[in-house]
Design a protein around this motif. Structure first.
Motif, PDB file in Angstrom:
ATOM      1  N   SER A   1      26.632 -32.424  -2.670  1.00  0.00           N
ATOM      2  CA  SER A   1      25.932 -31.690  -2.056  1.00  0.00           C
ATOM      3  C   SER A   1      25.031 -31.444  -2.493  1.00  0.00           C
ATOM      4  O   SER A   1      25.059 -30.338  -3.541  1.00  0.00           O
ATOM      5  CB  SER A   1      26.783 -30.412  -1.372  1.00  0.00           C
ATOM      6  N   GLN A   2      23.902 -31.542  -2.767  1.00  0.00           N
ATOM      7  CA  GLN A   2      22.611 -30.893  -3.383  1.00  0.00           C
ATOM      8  C   GLN A   2      22.835 -29.471  -3.494  1.00  0.00           C
ATOM      9  O   GLN A   2      22.118 -29.115  -4.410  1.00  0.00           O
ATOM     10  CB  GLN A   2      21.456 -31.581  -3.078  1.00  0.00           C
ATOM     11  N   SER A   3      21.857 -29.153  -1.911  1.00  0.00           N
ATOM     12  CA  SER A   3      22.286 -27.621  -1.163  1.00  0.00           C
ATOM     13  C   SER A   3      23.581 -26.787  -2.282  1.00  0.00           C
ATOM     14  O   SER A   3      23.232 -25.784  -3.041  1.00  0.00           O
ATOM     15  CB  SER A   3      22.244 -27.056  -0.109  1.00  0.00           C
ATOM     16  N   GLU A   4      24.397 -27.479  -2.767  1.00  0.00           N
ATOM     17  CA  GLU A   4      25.322 -26.257  -3.987  1.00  0.00           C
ATOM     18  C   GLU A   4      25.534 -26.789  -5.218  1.00  0.00           C
ATOM     19  O   GLU A   4      25.792 -25.679  -5.591  1.00  0.00           O
ATOM     20  CB  GLU A   4      26.833 -26.983  -4.059  1.00  0.00           C
ATOM     21  N   ILE A   5      25.105 -28.015  -5.401  1.00  0.00           N
ATOM     22  CA  ILE A   5      25.071 -28.007  -7.461  1.00  0.00           C
ATOM     23  C   ILE A   5      23.378 -26.889  -7.276  1.00  0.00           C
ATOM     24  O   ILE A   5      23.239 -25.872  -7.898  1.00  0.00           O
ATOM     25  CB  ILE A   5      24.003 -28.541  -7.085  1.00  0.00           C
ATOM     26  N   ASP A   6      22.006 -26.940  -6.127  1.00  0.00           N
ATOM     27  CA  ASP A   6      21.127 -26.340  -6.509  1.00  0.00           C
ATOM     28  C   ASP A   6      21.837 -24.828  -6.620  1.00  0.00           C
ATOM     29  O   ASP A   6      20.806 -23.451  -7.900  1.00  0.00           O
ATOM     30  CB  ASP A   6      20.272 -25.928  -5.363  1.00  0.00           C
ATOM     31  N   SER A   7      22.405 -23.905  -5.552  1.00  0.00           N
ATOM     32  CA  SER A   7      22.904 -22.373  -5.217  1.00  0.00           C
ATOM     33  C   SER A   7      24.069 -22.186  -6.514  1.00  0.00           C
ATOM     34  O   SER A   7      23.854 -20.976  -7.442  1.00  0.00           O
ATOM     35  CB  SER A   7      24.042 -22.549  -4.199  1.00  0.00           C
ATOM     36  N   CYS A   8      24.576 -23.375  -7.508  1.00  0.00           N
ATOM     37  CA  CYS A   8      24.893 -22.775  -8.463  1.00  0.00           C
ATOM     38  C   CYS A   8      24.438 -22.690  -9.814  1.00  0.00           C
ATOM     39  O   CYS A   8      24.340 -21.667 -10.952  1.00  0.00           O
ATOM     40  CB  CYS A   8      26.081 -24.078  -8.835  1.00  0.00           C
ATOM     41  N   VAL A   9      23.495 -23.916  -9.416  1.00  0.00           N
ATOM     42  CA  VAL A   9      22.157 -23.759 -10.763  1.00  0.00           C
ATOM     43  C   VAL A   9      21.897 -21.916  -9.958  1.00  0.00           C
ATOM     44  O   VAL A   9      21.413 -21.688 -12.350  1.00  0.00           O
ATOM     45  CB  VAL A   9      21.323 -25.037 -11.105  1.00  0.00           C
ATOM     46  N   GLU A  10      21.104 -21.510  -9.295  1.00  0.00           N
ATOM     47  CA  GLU A  10      20.488 -20.490  -9.440  1.00  0.00           C
ATOM     48  C   GLU A  10      20.826 -18.819 -10.445  1.00  0.00           C
ATOM     49  O   GLU A  10      21.440 -17.807  -9.939  1.00  0.00           O
ATOM     50  CB  GLU A  10      20.297 -20.332  -8.031  1.00  0.00           C
ATOM     51  N   SER A  11      22.614 -19.298  -9.399  1.00  0.00           N
ATOM     52  CA  SER A  11      23.324 -18.099  -9.560  1.00  0.00           C
ATOM     53  C   SER A  11      23.251 -17.971 -11.070  1.00  0.00           C
ATOM     54  O   SER A  11      23.966 -16.704 -11.017  1.00  0.00           O
ATOM     55  CB  SER A  11      24.596 -19.285  -9.339  1.00  0.00           C
ATOM     56  N   GLY A  12      23.647 -18.805 -12.378  1.00  0.00           N
ATOM     57  CA  GLY A  12      23.303 -18.278 -13.903  1.00  0.00           C
ATOM     58  C   GLY A  12      24.320 -17.868 -14.309  1.00  0.00           C
ATOM     59  O   GLY A  12      24.569 -17.552 -15.552  1.00  0.00           O
ATOM     60  N   ARG A  13      25.522 -18.908 -13.083  1.00  0.00           N
ATOM     61  CA  ARG A  13      26.539 -18.140 -13.913  1.00  0.00           C
ATOM     62  C   ARG A  13      27.232 -19.012 -15.348  1.00  0.00           C
ATOM     63  O   ARG A  13      28.156 -18.779 -16.095  1.00  0.00           O
ATOM     64  CB  ARG A  13      27.879 -18.618 -13.050  1.00  0.00           C
ATOM     65  N   TYR A  14      26.383 -20.165 -15.507  1.00  0.00           N
ATOM     66  CA  TYR A  14      27.137 -20.983 -16.703  1.00  0.00           C
ATOM     67  C   TYR A  14      26.316 -20.517 -17.833  1.00  0.00           C
ATOM     68  O   TYR A  14      26.121 -20.873 -18.836  1.00  0.00           O
ATOM     69  CB  TYR A  14      26.972 -22.843 -16.564  1.00  0.00           C
TER      70      TYR A  14
END
Lengths: 176, 234
Positions: free
Chosen positions: B169-182
């Motif tokens: 899911s693109q939206s899941e990936i986007d939200s993960c990226v935006e979280s900055g957790r990596y």
């Protein structure tokens, strides 16, 4: 001018000096990025043939660890250095004349410039990034391979000066 | 000093200068040149600074394999792209039999590949989080296949294309990226790459069963990696 060059390289001494210098500079340039690995392998308890095999396999990095441009400049730099070194040795041995300062200095600059170009091998020029100047690479259109090209041009100029001097008549200079 | 003297000494001086530069190049590029009893304490780069494999790592092959190759890589580096193929070739031969494990860590070079290399590293970690380890490797393989390298990748096209192909899911990936957790993990991996002696990419360390570590600088050919593996397996 080129007849003189041909004469020098035709002699066994000139040919051997040129070939050996070419091989030393070429191998040195290609293996330089792996010097850490090579020193560890040499110091390991592997057999001589295993050590040789590892070092020999690293020579193949000219195909994988260099761009086409940097591979070409590396080969040409080594080739020109070999030829220039053979001319210098020939002149020293035969003591025909005093060596021409400009030719040697330009050759040295060419070699040094070539050394700076080495390592455009991986991302981040080896020597330049080691000296903490990695940022300047981003300003260069060929990401540092310019040094290799400059080296080749200087070596060509050096060769020209040495051959030109050889062609000039031998005269006693007026001491001003 | 007269002209003749100058001319006489120019040859030895030139040779010495050239030799000095070459020697400097060798010394500067030799990470093992200055040996200290405790390199970590003295902040010297050392292969010993490579961290152990953890669950956070992206590993291809058996994590308990006798030989581990830890690669620090940059998605925008053309040599990493080349070395990725070499490593896949290595894993084809030694991965199935459980002899070699390949650990992929990030070393985005911000000065050479600003913004994109780091962004791609973050996306790859999010792919691993959402799709699992296999998805990470599929992403990496496909990305290196599609990227023109040297910061030329069109992120708006390539990333969604791969995400779609993987069925994520693109939206899941986007939200993960935006979280900055990596972000921190990637920064730590960059620091580790430098602390182990990495000055460019790809930078890899091969760890043999007896703990011996060998540095692999750049995209070395398959034959070189194979001969080092054989050395470790004998």
């Amino acid at each position: 001018m080129f007849l003189e060059l041909f004469k020098i390289l035709k002699k066994p001494r000139g040919f051997i000096v040129a070939t050996l210098s070419f091989l030393v500079i070429f191998a040195g340039s290609v293996l330089l990025p792996s010097i850490g690995l090579i020193s560890r392998i040499i110091g390991s308890n592997a057999t001589f043939s295993e050590k040789t095999q590892v070092v020999w396999s690293l020579v193949g990095s000219i195909q994988t660890n260099f761009t086409t441009l940097s591979a070409i400049t590396t080969v040409v730099t080594a080739l020109l250095f070999g030829i220039i070194f053979a001319i210098i040795v020939s002149k020293v041995v035969e003591q025909k004349e005093l060596l021409q300062k400009n030719g040697i200095t330009t050759g040295t600059l060419g070699l040094v410039s070539g050394v700076f170009g080495i390592g455009c091998a991986a991302c981040g020029s080896l020597l330049i990034s080691t000296l903490g100047l990695g940022g300047i690479l981003t300003m260069l259109p060929f990401r540092g391979q310019e040094f290799g090209i400059l080296g080749v041009l200087l070596l060509f100029y050096s060769l020209y000066l040495l051959l030109k001097k050889n062609k000039d008549m031998q005269v006693c200079e007026v001491n001003n | 000093m007269n002209k003749n003297t100058l001319e006489k000494i120019s040859l030895p001086i030139s040779i010495v200068v050239a030799g000095a530069f070459i020697a400097l190049a060798v010394i500067f590029t030799n990470g093992t040149g200055s040996k200290t009893s405790d390199p970590i304490a003295q902040n010297q780069p050392s292969l010993e600074n490579v961290s152990k494999i953890t669950k956070k790592d992206n590993v291809l092959g058996d994590p308990k394999a006798p030989i581990t190759i830890v690669e620090y890589s940059d998605y925008e580096c053309p040599f990493c792209k080349r070395f990725h193929d070499t490593m896949n070739q290595v894993m084809d031969k030694y991965g199935e039999s459980g002899e070699v494990a390949w650990v992929y860590r990030h070393f985005p070079l911000d000065t050479l590949h600003p913004v994109k290399a780091r962004a791609e590293a973050v996306v790859s970690e999010c792919v691993a989080e959402i799709g699992g380890n296999d998805a990470f490797w599929q992403f990496s393989n496909r990305f290196f296949e599609l990227t023109p390298s040297n910061n030329q990748t069109d992120l708006d096209v390539v990333i969604p294309q791969i995400i779609g192909e993987l069925g994520l899911s693109q939206s899941e990936i986007d939200s993960c990226v935006e979280s900055g957790r990596y972000d921190k993990e990637i920064n730590d991996q960059i620091t580790e790459a430098q602390q182990t002696g990495g000055r460019g990419t790809p930078w890899s360390i091969i760890i043999l069963p007896d703990g011996t570590k060998y540095p692999i600088n750049g995209a070395q050919p398959y034959e070189a990696i194979e001969s080092l593996i054989e050395l470790g397996l004998k």
